[in-house]
Design a protein around this motif. Structure first.
Motif, PDB file in Angstrom:
ATOM      1  N   ARG A 192       0.920  -1.366  -0.003  1.00 49.21           N
ATOM      2  CA  ARG A 192      -0.016  -0.050   0.072  1.00 49.21           C
ATOM      3  C   ARG A 192       0.735   1.150  -0.025  1.00 49.21           C
ATOM      4  O   ARG A 192       1.974   1.419   0.791  1.00 49.21           O
ATOM      5  N   ILE A 193       0.355   2.119  -1.046  1.00 47.72           N
ATOM      6  CA  ILE A 193       1.239   3.579  -0.824  1.00 47.72           C
ATOM      7  C   ILE A 193       0.245   4.785  -1.162  1.00 47.72           C
ATOM      8  O   ILE A 193      -1.129   4.380  -1.457  1.00 47.72           O
ATOM      9  N   LYS A 194       0.718   5.742  -0.823  1.00 45.96           N
ATOM     10  CA  LYS A 194      -0.149   7.003  -0.926  1.00 45.96           C
ATOM     11  C   LYS A 194      -0.593   7.110  -2.298  1.00 45.96           C
ATOM     12  O   LYS A 194       0.351   6.872  -3.309  1.00 45.96           O
ATOM     13  N   ALA A 195      -1.733   7.587  -2.594  1.00 45.50           N
ATOM     14  CA  ALA A 195      -2.100   8.006  -3.797  1.00 45.50           C
ATOM     15  C   ALA A 195      -1.377   8.848  -4.907  1.00 45.50           C
ATOM     16  O   ALA A 195      -1.136   8.677  -5.896  1.00 45.50           O
ATOM     17  N   SER A 196      -0.901   9.699  -3.847  1.00 42.95           N
ATOM     18  CA  SER A 196      -0.101  10.832  -4.774  1.00 42.95           C
ATOM     19  C   SER A 196       1.107  10.349  -5.010  1.00 42.95           C
ATOM     20  O   SER A 196       1.730  10.710  -6.410  1.00 42.95           O
ATOM     21  N   HIS A 197       1.708   9.214  -4.478  1.00 42.04           N
ATOM     22  CA  HIS A 197       3.154   8.723  -4.801  1.00 42.04           C
ATOM     23  C   HIS A 197       3.128   8.005  -5.885  1.00 42.04           C
ATOM     24  O   HIS A 197       3.860   8.042  -6.807  1.00 42.04           O
ATOM     25  N   ARG A 198       1.846   7.083  -5.898  1.00 41.88           N
ATOM     26  CA  ARG A 198       1.252   6.399  -7.330  1.00 41.88           C
ATOM     27  C   ARG A 198       1.246   7.036  -8.368  1.00 41.88           C
ATOM     28  O   ARG A 198       1.856   6.635  -9.329  1.00 41.88           O
ATOM     29  N   TYR A 199       0.470   8.178  -8.444  1.00 40.12           N
ATOM     30  CA  TYR A 199       0.198   9.162  -9.367  1.00 40.12           C
ATOM     31  C   TYR A 199       1.555   9.584  -9.873  1.00 40.12           C
ATOM     32  O   TYR A 199       1.959   9.924 -10.973  1.00 40.12           O
ATOM     33  N   LYS A 200       2.260  10.015  -9.001  1.00 40.41           N
ATOM     34  CA  LYS A 200       3.686  10.520  -9.279  1.00 40.41           C
ATOM     35  C   LYS A 200       4.506   9.766  -9.922  1.00 40.41           C
ATOM     36  O   LYS A 200       5.217   9.755 -10.970  1.00 40.41           O
TER      37      LYS A 200
END
Length: 71
Positions: free
Chosen positions: A10-18
């Motif tokens: 699990r990772i933060k959505a902002s990190h995934r989008y980055k």
């Protein structure tokens, strides 16, 4: 000895989008480079081999095989 627990994916959505944005940017850059330098990414012509209708095909194949063994 106690085995280590696996880390959660699990990772933060902002990190995934980055990450997705960075990958897309990299692919865009590669496509741009390919357009600028078309000679850099060309395929070598395939060796067509020896056609079956070639006279003395067996002799030629034997000669090639001997040369390979010598090297």
């Amino acid at each position: 000895m106690v085995p280590k627990k696996r880390q959660s994916k699990r990772i933060k959505a902002s990190h995934r989008y980055k990450i997705i944005k960075r990958v897309a940017e990299h692919h865009r850059k590669q496509r741009r480079e390919a357009k600028k330098n078309p000679q850099k990414h060309h395929k070598k012509p395939k060796d067509p081999g020896i056609p079956n209708s070639w006279p003395f095909k067996e002799e030629l194949l034997n000669q090639i095989e001997k040369e390979k063994q010598e090297v």
